[in-house]
Scaffold this motif. Structure first.
Motif, PDB file in Angstrom:
ATOM      1  N   THR A   1       0.920   6.674  -7.032  1.00 23.70           N
ATOM      2  CA  THR A   1      -0.347   7.298  -7.414  1.00 23.70           C
ATOM      3  C   THR A   1      -0.125   8.666  -8.056  1.00 23.70           C
ATOM      4  O   THR A   1       0.597   9.510  -7.532  1.00 23.70           O
TER       5      THR A   1
ATOM      6  N   LYS B   1       0.811   4.190  -2.873  1.00 26.07           N
ATOM      7  CA  LYS B   1       0.710   5.606  -2.522  1.00 26.07           C
ATOM      8  C   LYS B   1       1.795   6.421  -3.216  1.00 26.07           C
ATOM      9  O   LYS B   1       1.535   7.541  -3.695  1.00 26.07           O
TER      10      LYS B   1
ATOM     11  N   THR C   1      -3.866   4.912  -9.949  1.00 30.59           N
ATOM     12  CA  THR C   1      -4.803   5.420  -8.955  1.00 30.59           C
ATOM     13  C   THR C   1      -4.525   4.764  -7.605  1.00 30.59           C
ATOM     14  O   THR C   1      -3.910   3.699  -7.520  1.00 30.59           O
ATOM     15  N   SER C   2      -5.022   5.402  -6.556  1.00 33.15           N
ATOM     16  CA  SER C   2      -4.828   4.868  -5.212  1.00 33.15           C
ATOM     17  C   SER C   2      -5.660   3.611  -4.973  1.00 33.15           C
ATOM     18  O   SER C   2      -5.413   2.865  -4.030  1.00 33.15           O
TER      19      SER C   2
ATOM     20  N   LYS D   1       0.825  -1.210   0.000  1.00 30.91           N
ATOM     21  CA  LYS D   1       0.000   0.000   0.000  1.00 30.91           C
ATOM     22  C   LYS D   1       0.858   1.259   0.000  1.00 30.91           C
ATOM     23  O   LYS D   1       0.445   2.311  -0.541  1.00 30.91           O
TER      24      LYS D   1
END
Length: 211
Positions: free
Chosen positions: A57, A54, A93-94, A50
């Motif tokens: 992104t 981030k 994209t996130s 994750k």
């Protein structure tokens, strides 16, 4: 791009840590170190996927590419469809989705009088534009993590939409490196014909709220 050589990059096997690959969260691997005849277990915390997502992104504008053979020799070969200086935009994209859009910058590859309103124009002209375009979109995931967010491997796909039917469902692995305080993205992957290694550079675009 000139002739010469560079350090060879094996993009098939990213690193010894790749066997601990996971997309489910934080990983811990044990590396056996030998010192003075003793085995010492050292715990290495791997980056959370994750955190990689981030960092990636945003939208990245294409800068350039260098292609080379596995032995490190630089190949003076243009991409057949896109040419030497294509225009491109890569977006992550996130939520874990991506899109890649590239087109040839050569005027002869893109007849300017065509429009989708009436779909007028010769079939050959429409076919020419398709031949010199590359576009696909779909999910992406972190396929290899390391101890640093700035280095690892991501996989584009399976592509859900693509300019070519044969690319729908395709997955593409790319080693990534974030440079210049995460403002520059380097992606390394094999070319579509699996003959060369391509090293691509992108620059992150700032949003309206970041200017």
């Amino acid at each position: 791009m000139g002739s010469g050589s560079r350090e060879s990059c094996d993009i098939r096997y990213f690193s010894p840590l790749s066997i601990f690959n996971s997309v489910k969260g934080s990983l811990i691997s044990t590396l056996a170190l030998t010192y003075a005849g003793l085995n010492i277990a050292t715990m290495v915390m791997l980056t959370k996927p994750k955190d990689v997502i981030k960092a990636l992104t945003g939208s990245w504008i294409y800068l350039n590419v260098t292609t080379y053979y596995d032995n490190g020799t630089i190949a003076n070969r243009d991409e057949p469809g896109l040419g030497r200086t294509p225009a491109g935009l890569l977006t992550y994209t996130s939520e874990g989705f991506m899109s890649a859009n590239f087109m040839s910058s050569r005027p002869e590859d893109r007849p300017g009088q065509l429009d989708t309103t009436e779909l007028e124009g010769a079939e050959e002209e429409w076919a020419l534009i398709g031949k010199h375009t590359l576009a696909y979109a779909g999910p992406y995931y972190v396929s290899v993590t390391t101890s640093e967010v700035e280095t690892g491997q991501i996989t584009h796909g399976p592509a859900q939409v693509a300019w070519l039917p044969s690319w729908v469902g395709k997955e593409i692995r790319k080693n990534y490196t974030l440079l210049d305080e995460r403002a520059t993205l380097r992606l390394v992957a094999r070319t579509n014909d699996d003959v060369l290694v391509a090293e691509m550079y992108f620059r992150k675009l700032l949003g309206l709220t970041e200017n």
